[in-house]
Structures are given as structure tokens and as C-alpha cells.
Design a protein around this motif. Structure first.
Motif, PDB file in Angstrom:
ATOM      1  N   UNK A 155      10.186   2.625   9.281  1.00  0.00           N
ATOM      2  CA  UNK A 155      11.033   3.591   8.591  1.00  0.00           C
ATOM      3  C   UNK A 155      11.988   2.887   7.623  1.00  0.00           C
ATOM      4  N   UNK A 156      12.449   3.682   6.642  1.00  0.00           N
ATOM      5  CA  UNK A 156      13.531   3.261   5.730  1.00  0.00           C
ATOM      6  C   UNK A 156      13.208   1.949   5.019  1.00  0.00           C
ATOM      7  N   UNK A 157      12.007   1.879   4.441  1.00  0.00           N
ATOM      8  CA  UNK A 157      11.555   0.648   3.798  1.00  0.00           C
ATOM      9  C   UNK A 157      10.902   0.958   2.460  1.00  0.00           C
ATOM     10  N   UNK A 158      11.242   0.171   1.436  1.00  0.00           N
ATOM     11  CA  UNK A 158      10.595   0.253   0.127  1.00  0.00           C
ATOM     12  C   UNK A 158       9.802  -1.026  -0.119  1.00  0.00           C
ATOM     13  N   UNK A 159       8.519  -0.864  -0.416  1.00  0.00           N
ATOM     14  CA  UNK A 159       7.662  -1.991  -0.792  1.00  0.00           C
ATOM     15  C   UNK A 159       7.416  -1.864  -2.292  1.00  0.00           C
ATOM     16  N   UNK A 160       7.913  -2.812  -3.053  1.00  0.00           N
ATOM     17  CA  UNK A 160       7.897  -2.721  -4.505  1.00  0.00           C
ATOM     18  C   UNK A 160       7.011  -3.799  -5.122  1.00  0.00           C
ATOM     19  N   UNK A 161       6.245  -3.363  -6.142  1.00  0.00           N
ATOM     20  CA  UNK A 161       5.430  -4.278  -6.941  1.00  0.00           C
ATOM     21  C   UNK A 161       4.453  -5.069  -6.067  1.00  0.00           C
ATOM     22  N   UNK A 162       3.731  -4.367  -5.217  1.00  0.00           N
ATOM     23  CA  UNK A 162       2.745  -5.041  -4.360  1.00  0.00           C
ATOM     24  C   UNK A 162       1.434  -5.259  -5.117  1.00  0.00           C
ATOM     25  N   UNK A 163       0.675  -6.228  -4.656  1.00  0.00           N
ATOM     26  CA  UNK A 163      -0.658  -6.534  -5.184  1.00  0.00           C
ATOM     27  C   UNK A 163      -1.558  -6.766  -3.983  1.00  0.00           C
ATOM     28  N   UNK A 164      -2.287  -5.708  -3.581  1.00  0.00           N
ATOM     29  CA  UNK A 164      -3.043  -5.724  -2.329  1.00  0.00           C
ATOM     30  C   UNK A 164      -4.538  -5.644  -2.626  1.00  0.00           C
ATOM     31  N   UNK A 165      -5.312  -6.559  -2.059  1.00  0.00           N
ATOM     32  CA  UNK A 165      -6.766  -6.530  -2.171  1.00  0.00           C
ATOM     33  C   UNK A 165      -7.370  -6.906  -0.831  1.00  0.00           C
ATOM     34  N   UNK A 166      -8.296  -6.064  -0.332  1.00  0.00           N
ATOM     35  CA  UNK A 166      -8.934  -6.363   0.934  1.00  0.00           C
ATOM     36  C   UNK A 166     -10.074  -5.403   1.221  1.00  0.00           C
ATOM     37  N   UNK A 167     -10.536  -5.426   2.453  1.00  0.00           N
ATOM     38  CA  UNK A 167     -11.622  -4.532   2.871  1.00  0.00           C
ATOM     39  C   UNK A 167     -11.071  -3.129   3.108  1.00  0.00           C
ATOM     40  N   UNK A 168     -10.050  -3.003   3.945  1.00  0.00           N
ATOM     41  CA  UNK A 168      -9.285  -1.771   4.113  1.00  0.00           C
ATOM     42  C   UNK A 168      -7.868  -2.081   3.659  1.00  0.00           C
ATOM     43  N   UNK A 169      -7.404  -1.429   2.603  1.00  0.00           N
ATOM     44  CA  UNK A 169      -6.167  -1.836   1.946  1.00  0.00           C
ATOM     45  C   UNK A 169      -5.163  -0.707   1.856  1.00  0.00           C
ATOM     46  N   UNK A 170      -3.890  -1.037   2.097  1.00  0.00           N
ATOM     47  CA  UNK A 170      -2.789  -0.110   1.903  1.00  0.00           C
ATOM     48  C   UNK A 170      -1.523  -0.900   1.646  1.00  0.00           C
ATOM     49  N   UNK A 171      -0.611  -0.344   0.896  1.00  0.00           N
ATOM     50  CA  UNK A 171       0.617  -1.067   0.615  1.00  0.00           C
ATOM     51  C   UNK A 171       1.388  -1.403   1.876  1.00  0.00           C
ATOM     52  N   UNK A 172       1.407  -0.474   2.836  1.00  0.00           N
ATOM     53  CA  UNK A 172       2.093  -0.711   4.105  1.00  0.00           C
ATOM     54  C   UNK A 172       1.179  -1.387   5.116  1.00  0.00           C
ATOM     55  N   UNK A 173      -0.007  -0.835   5.313  1.00  0.00           N
ATOM     56  CA  UNK A 173      -0.927  -1.384   6.326  1.00  0.00           C
ATOM     57  C   UNK A 173      -2.371  -1.107   5.933  1.00  0.00           C
ATOM     58  N   UNK A 174      -3.239  -2.049   6.273  1.00  0.00           N
ATOM     59  CA  UNK A 174      -4.649  -1.824   6.041  1.00  0.00           C
ATOM     60  C   UNK A 174      -5.257  -0.859   7.039  1.00  0.00           C
ATOM     61  N   UNK A 175      -4.740  -0.885   8.285  1.00  0.00           N
ATOM     62  CA  UNK A 175      -5.413  -0.175   9.384  1.00  0.00           C
ATOM     63  C   UNK A 175      -4.370   0.405  10.326  1.00  0.00           C
ATOM     64  N   UNK A 176      -4.585   1.634  10.773  1.00  0.00           N
ATOM     65  CA  UNK A 176      -3.781   2.261  11.814  1.00  0.00           C
ATOM     66  C   UNK A 176      -4.685   2.674  12.950  1.00  0.00           C
ATOM     67  N   UNK A 177      -4.268   2.437  14.201  1.00  0.00           N
ATOM     68  CA  UNK A 177      -5.186   2.526  15.335  1.00  0.00           C
ATOM     69  C   UNK A 177      -4.629   3.374  16.467  1.00  0.00           C
ATOM     70  N   UNK A 178      -5.396   4.336  16.944  1.00  0.00           N
ATOM     71  CA  UNK A 178      -5.182   5.142  18.154  1.00  0.00           C
ATOM     72  C   UNK A 178      -4.030   6.151  18.071  1.00  0.00           C
ATOM     73  N   UNK A 179      -3.478   6.392  16.920  1.00  0.00           N
ATOM     74  CA  UNK A 179      -2.452   7.427  16.829  1.00  0.00           C
ATOM     75  C   UNK A 179      -1.102   7.012  17.379  1.00  0.00           C
ATOM     76  N   UNK A 180      -0.209   7.998  17.536  1.00  0.00           N
ATOM     77  CA  UNK A 180       1.153   7.761  18.009  1.00  0.00           C
ATOM     78  C   UNK A 180       1.857   6.735  17.114  1.00  0.00           C
ATOM     79  N   UNK A 181       1.693   6.914  15.803  1.00  0.00           N
ATOM     80  CA  UNK A 181       2.301   6.039  14.804  1.00  0.00           C
ATOM     81  C   UNK A 181       3.227   6.894  13.947  1.00  0.00           C
TER      82      UNK A 181
END
Length: 284
Positions: A155-181
Motif C-alpha cells: 500500500x501507499x507506494x508509487x513506482x515511477x519510470x520503471x523498465x520491466x521485461x520478463x515472462x510474466x511482467x508487472x510494474x509491481x509484481x510479475x505473479x500473484x499466487x493463491x489470493x488473499x492479496x
């Protein structure tokens, strides 16, 4: 014990050993502060002779091999530096469910290759600070976090000017697992490229429950992405690339989006892609 203004530090505890004095105080979480310890009378460990009073001056310095704090909700681990951010990956106590971390200052990663934080189940409070110039280029899950696991909160976070490259990619996280997030008040700007899944915040959400016990949904609230998302990804979304779940021990969870938006440019080089303004594709 006195602080630099000669005020008594009331919570300080002092223990004298043969070769050193151990002093503890919650005030020591504030670094670059000077203190003075005055001992009225003490005993020489060799002769057992009573000696006169003594005064010791010292300055509390920031540790470089550990994160200060206790990891509780009221006394979280305090992230002062990029080194502290890197240390999260080195000890599971910083990532486990029920641990609390709080970012104290803005952090600039200077476009140096970042190793995403793996298997994070704790609570990260960005404290309305930013992490800028995040760069990841790998063949796996790519983002600030490699994967957010069941029970994680950011929470309460700014990610600025990111450069992300991968198989599963996201500015915050590539992967989220099993819910309750839980993701609240998080923003991402920059560029995200994914080989298979790509999203402004998260590339791939796996909502199936593989262990017993109930879990809540993935709740994304008050968050946004202003990114350029491109590549050969099959599933591309302004916030989440792909969301998938099925019944195992309990019914599959779901994604809750509330007060979120994406102002992103999405381009696919694939002849077969699912593209969505918020979620590229969802399946259960």
C-alpha cells in the motif's frame, strides 16, 4: 542516558558486561543522533574495586546488513535505503506472513538491474513514498516483486519510470499466487514488456487454492497505472495481464477492482493476444 539535548531517555536499559556495555532503547531507530551514558558508580570486573563515575558519548548509526525495526504493526521494519530494500530478499523473516515493513524515504534504483523480491507474504507500506528507475530484464516473473503470495499486502507506494521485461511482467509484481492479496493506493508509471503475460501492476494472477483453508480475493483499490505495455504477450491488461483460478480445496477466488484506472498504451506484436483496458483475460 541523555540524548543530544540532555533530556533523559526514559525507556533506556543499560547492562554492563566485562568488556562492553549493552544499551537498548526504541529511540535508537532514529539514526545519526548522539547520546551520552553516565554511570555514577561501577565495579572493575578484575579487581572488583568501586570506580568513579564515567561518561560515554556515542552516535547511533544505521545498520547496513539488517533492517532496523521489530517487524510488528506498531514497530515495523524501516526501509531507509536501497540496501535495506535488497536485504528483504536475503532473510525470510522480512517476507513472511505477519511481518510489517515501512518505507521511510524515496528510493532511486538508478536503472541498475534489480533482482525481484521473491515469495513475499508480508505487509509493505510505502508510506506515500516512491521507488524510481526500477529496471528488471529476465526470463521469469518481472517487477519490484517476483511474486506476491497469499496474505501479502502492498500500500501507499508509487513506482515511477520503471523498465520491466520478463515472462510474466508487472510494474509491481510479475505473479500473484493463491489470493488473499491486498493492493491499495499503488501507482506505476513507465514501460512493461512481457513474453506471455503483461500488466501495468501485475502480469499474472493465479487464484487457485492449492493448500487447505479459505483465502480472500485479490483486492486492488485506489490504484492506477500509466504505462506503455508491449511485447509478444498473449495476455495484456492495463492493470492485470491474466487472471486464472479453479476449484481445489475451496472455491476459486476473484479479483476485486475498486476506484482504479489505467491510462496506458498497449501494443502487441503477437497475432494472438487478449487485450483489456484493466484485465487482459480472466478465466475460472
Amino acid at each position: 542516558m541523555l540524548d543530544e539535548d540532555n533530556n533523559v531517555v526514559s525507556d533506556a536499559t543499560i547492562e554492563r558486561f566485562d568488556n562492553y556495555i549493552l544499551i537498548n532503547s526504541d529511540r535508537f531507530e532514529v539514526f545519526d543522533k548522539s547520546y551520552k551514558v553516565v554511570i555514577d558508580e561501577f565495579e572493575d570486573p578484575d579487581t572488583h574495586q568501586k570506580l568513579a563515575s564515567a561518561a560515554y558519548d556515542f552516535t547511533v548509526v544505521m545498520p547496513t546488513d539488517a533492517i532496523p525495526g521489530k517487524g510488528t504493526a506498531d514497530k515495523p521494519y524501516l526501509i531507509y535505503s536501497v540496501d535495506h530494500l535488497k536485504i528483504i530478499n536475503l532473510n525470510t523473516k522480512y517476507k513472511t506472513k505477519g511481518s510489517y515493513l515501512k518505507q521511510v524515504d524515496d528510493l532511486d534504483l538508478n536503472n541498475e538491474e534489480w533482482t525481484p523480491i521473491t515469495t513475499f507474504c508480508g505487509n509493505y507500506d510505502g508510506n506515500n513514498k516512491k521507488i524510481s528507475n526500477l529496471k528488471v530484464n529476465n526470463n521469469s516473473n518481472a517487477g519490484l516483486f517476483n511474486d506476491l503470495q497469499r496474505g501479502a499486502s502492498v500500500q501507499n507506494l508509487a513506482i515511477e519510470n520503471c523498465d520491466i521485461q520478463g515472462y510474466a511482467s508487472g510494474g509491481l509484481a510479475g505473479y500473484g499466487y493463491e489470493g488473499d492479496i491486498t493492493i491499495n493506493n499503488v501507482s506505476v508509471t513507465g514501460s512493461v514488456k512481457g513474453e506471455y503475460n503483461a500488466g501495468g501492476l501485475i502480469g499474472y494472477l493465479e487464484l487457485s487454492i492449492y493448500s487447505s483453508g479459505d483465502a480472500g480475493p485479490v483486492a486492488i483499490t485506489n490504484s492506477y497505472a500509466k504505462t506503455t505495455i508491449e511485447g509478444g504477450a498473449q495476455y495484456i491488461g492495463g492493470l492485470v495481464g491474466y487472471s486464472y483460478g479453479y476449484w481445489t480445496f475451496v472455491p476459486a477466488n476473484y479479483v476485486l477492482l475498486e476506484k482504479c484506472f489505467s491510462d496506458s498504451t498497449i501494443t502487441s506484436t503477437s497475432d494472438y493476444s487478449y487485450i483489456g483496458g484493466l484485465i487482459g483475460y480472466t478465466e475460472s
